[in-house]
Design an enzyme around this catalytic site. Structure first.
Site, PDB file in Angstrom:
ATOM      1  N   PRO A   9      71.257  53.781  32.582  1.00 55.39           N
ATOM      2  CA  PRO A   9      70.053  53.639  33.268  1.00 55.39           C
ATOM      3  C   PRO A   9      69.808  52.159  33.831  1.00 55.39           C
ATOM      4  CG  PRO A   9      69.625  53.717  31.057  1.00 55.39           C
ATOM      5  CD  PRO A   9      71.254  54.112  31.207  1.00 55.39           C
ATOM      6  N   ASN A  10      69.164  52.173  35.087  1.00 57.89           N
ATOM      7  CA  ASN A  10      69.023  50.937  35.824  1.00 57.89           C
ATOM      8  C   ASN A  10      69.949  50.222  36.332  1.00 57.89           C
ATOM      9  OD1 ASN A  10      66.012  51.507  35.144  1.00 57.89           O
ATOM     10  ND2 ASN A  10      66.521  50.753  33.253  1.00 57.89           N
ATOM     11  N   ARG A  17      67.996  44.131  40.920  1.00 61.30           N
ATOM     12  CA  ARG A  17      67.282  44.062  39.583  1.00 61.30           C
ATOM     13  C   ARG A  17      67.496  42.609  38.859  1.00 61.30           C
ATOM     14  NH1 ARG A  17      69.708  46.958  34.250  1.00 61.30           N
ATOM     15  NH2 ARG A  17      67.957  46.574  32.900  1.00 61.30           N
ATOM     16  N   TYR A  22      71.303  39.746  35.849  1.00 62.96           N
ATOM     17  CA  TYR A  22      72.420  40.732  35.813  1.00 62.96           C
ATOM     18  C   TYR A  22      73.431  40.202  37.454  1.00 62.96           C
ATOM     19  CZ  TYR A  22      69.625  43.186  32.435  1.00 62.96           C
ATOM     20  OH  TYR A  22      68.957  43.332  31.309  1.00 62.96           O
ATOM     21  N   ASN A  73      78.816  50.931  29.877  1.00 63.93           N
ATOM     22  CA  ASN A  73      77.604  49.929  29.666  1.00 63.93           C
ATOM     23  C   ASN A  73      76.395  50.910  29.524  1.00 63.93           C
ATOM     24  OD1 ASN A  73      75.359  48.266  29.813  1.00 63.93           O
ATOM     25  ND2 ASN A  73      76.057  47.160  31.539  1.00 63.93           N
ATOM     26  N   ALA A  76      69.959  50.039  28.200  1.00 67.75           N
ATOM     27  CA  ALA A  76      69.001  50.048  26.988  1.00 67.75           C
ATOM     28  C   ALA A  76      69.396  51.201  26.085  1.00 67.75           C
ATOM     29  CB  ALA A  76      67.754  50.309  27.679  1.00 67.75           C
ATOM     30  N   HIS A  79      70.620  49.936  22.472  1.00 68.75           N
ATOM     31  CA  HIS A  79      69.954  49.384  21.224  1.00 68.75           C
ATOM     32  C   HIS A  79      69.609  50.595  20.298  1.00 68.75           C
ATOM     33  CE1 HIS A  79      70.660  45.898  23.605  1.00 68.75           C
ATOM     34  NE2 HIS A  79      70.105  46.403  24.548  1.00 68.75           N
ATOM     35  N   ASP A  86      77.077  58.839  18.522  1.00 68.53           N
ATOM     36  CA  ASP A  86      77.701  59.956  17.929  1.00 68.53           C
ATOM     37  C   ASP A  86      78.660  60.804  18.826  1.00 68.53           C
ATOM     38  OD1 ASP A  86      76.539  59.460  15.573  1.00 68.53           O
ATOM     39  OD2 ASP A  86      74.998  61.163  15.822  1.00 68.53           O
ATOM     40  N   GLU A  97      82.822  48.479  25.139  1.00 68.34           N
ATOM     41  CA  GLU A  97      81.391  48.523  25.275  1.00 68.34           C
ATOM     42  C   GLU A  97      81.303  47.154  26.129  1.00 68.34           C
ATOM     43  OE1 GLU A  97      79.109  48.212  21.938  1.00 68.34           O
ATOM     44  OE2 GLU A  97      77.169  47.214  22.934  1.00 68.34           O
ATOM     45  N   HIS A  99      78.612  44.706  28.659  1.00 68.52           N
ATOM     46  CA  HIS A  99      77.383  44.325  29.232  1.00 68.52           C
ATOM     47  C   HIS A  99      77.416  43.058  30.033  1.00 68.52           C
ATOM     48  CE1 HIS A  99      75.594  46.665  25.914  1.00 68.52           C
ATOM     49  NE2 HIS A  99      76.323  46.254  25.201  1.00 68.52           N
ATOM     50  N   LEU A 100      76.825  43.337  31.168  1.00 72.44           N
ATOM     51  CA  LEU A 100      76.981  42.192  32.230  1.00 72.44           C
ATOM     52  C   LEU A 100      76.278  40.936  31.910  1.00 72.44           C
ATOM     53  CD1 LEU A 100      75.408  44.599  34.773  1.00 72.44           C
ATOM     54  CD2 LEU A 100      77.613  43.509  35.302  1.00 72.44           C
ATOM     55  N   SER A 101      75.047  40.921  30.927  1.00 70.49           N
ATOM     56  CA  SER A 101      74.479  39.790  30.373  1.00 70.49           C
ATOM     57  C   SER A 101      75.050  39.396  29.085  1.00 70.49           C
ATOM     58  CB  SER A 101      72.928  40.016  30.436  1.00 70.49           C
ATOM     59  OG  SER A 101      72.660  41.094  29.556  1.00 70.49           O
ATOM     60  N   ARG A 106      69.817  36.775  24.127  1.00 69.13           N
ATOM     61  CA  ARG A 106      68.584  37.547  24.648  1.00 69.13           C
ATOM     62  C   ARG A 106      67.412  38.074  23.669  1.00 69.13           C
ATOM     63  NH1 ARG A 106      69.669  41.586  29.498  1.00 69.13           N
ATOM     64  NH2 ARG A 106      67.523  40.880  29.602  1.00 69.13           N
ATOM     65  N   ARG A 110      67.482  43.049  21.809  1.00 69.98           N
ATOM     66  CA  ARG A 110      68.794  43.464  22.699  1.00 69.98           C
ATOM     67  C   ARG A 110      70.017  43.055  21.891  1.00 69.98           C
ATOM     68  NH1 ARG A 110      67.486  44.812  28.015  1.00 69.98           N
ATOM     69  NH2 ARG A 110      65.503  43.529  28.413  1.00 69.98           N
TER      70      ARG A 110
HETATM   71  C1  DQA Z   1      72.702  45.311  29.583  1.00 70.60           C
HETATM   72  C2  DQA Z   1      71.849  44.736  28.520  1.00 70.60           C
HETATM   73  C3  DQA Z   1      70.847  45.812  28.134  1.00 70.60           C
HETATM   74  O1  DQA Z   1      70.216  45.066  27.097  1.00 70.60           O
HETATM   75  C4  DQA Z   1      69.899  45.946  29.179  1.00 70.60           C
HETATM   76  O2  DQA Z   1      68.934  46.964  28.897  1.00 70.60           O
HETATM   77  C5  DQA Z   1      70.657  46.488  30.322  1.00 70.60           C
HETATM   78  C6  DQA Z   1      71.916  45.927  30.894  1.00 70.60           C
HETATM   79  C7  DQA Z   1      73.771  44.465  30.460  1.00 70.60           C
HETATM   80  O3  DQA Z   1      74.531  45.004  31.171  1.00 70.60           O
HETATM   81  O4  DQA Z   1      73.508  43.270  30.080  1.00 70.60           O
HETATM   82  O5  DQA Z   1      70.023  47.624  31.193  1.00 70.60           O
HETATM   83  O6  DQA Z   1      73.370  46.476  29.079  1.00 70.60           O
END
Ligand code: DQA
Length: 145
Positions: A9-10, A17, A22, A73, A76, A79, A86, A97, A99-101, A106, A110
């Site tokens: 999501p997002n 964003r 990011y 990825n 959110a 977490h 599962d 897995e 993550h961009l950040s 953080r 997170r």
């Molecule tokens: C994220 C890190 C997550 O905490 C956050 O909710 C995201 C992006 C990242 O790619 O850094 O939406 O997964």
């Protein structure tokens, strides 16, 4: 080799964003980088973005019999989604897995991932290049089988 890439999501808003966190690459830019690398390695990739947990779970299930690797990825959901964790454990397809950040640098909420224990590994903080390194890892692993 076939790899399923799931953006949570997002992540459809990438580039717009919180760019200071990011980055300025849009999701299409990120997908283009992945596609170029996949092409270079001779990997067939399926790129998907979903906002809802259930749809992400359905995508993971749909990878059975098709994908030899998953790059996810979970955004959110990382977490707190035991359901996504599962699903990954159930399909036993090697998953990375991404993550961009750098989630470990953080907010405290997170810094914990419920997904990591069922992933082969985690790449966090390397921006869009994390997906490229994940693809290279899955490729090398597949070669070694
Ligand atoms: C994220 C890190 C997550 O905490 C956050 O909710 C995201 C992006 C990242 O790619 O850094 O939406 O997964």
């Amino acid at each position: 080799m076939k790899v399923l890439v799931i953006h949570g999501p997002n992540l459809n808003l990438l580039g717009k964003r919180e760019p200071e966190i990011y980055g300025r690459h849009s999701l299409s830019d990120v997908n283009r980088l992945i596609t170029d690398k996949a092409h270079e390695l001779g990997i067939e990739v399926r790129l998907e973005q979903r906002s809802s947990e259930g749809e992400i779970i359905d995508l993971i299930h749909s990878a059975v019999g098709w994908a030899e690797g998953i790059i996810i990825n979970p955004a959110a959901y990382t977490h707190y989604s035991i359901a996504i964790r599962d699903a990954l454990a159930a399909v036993s397809i090697p998953a990375v897995e991404v993550h961009l950040s750098n989630i470990f640098a953080r907010e405290e909420f997170r810094q914990h991932s419920v997904i990591s224990p069922v992933a082969k590994g985690v790449i966090s903080g390397l921006g869009p290049w994390g997906y490229i390194y994940a693809l290279e890892y899955l490729y090398q692993m597949h070669l070694g089988e």
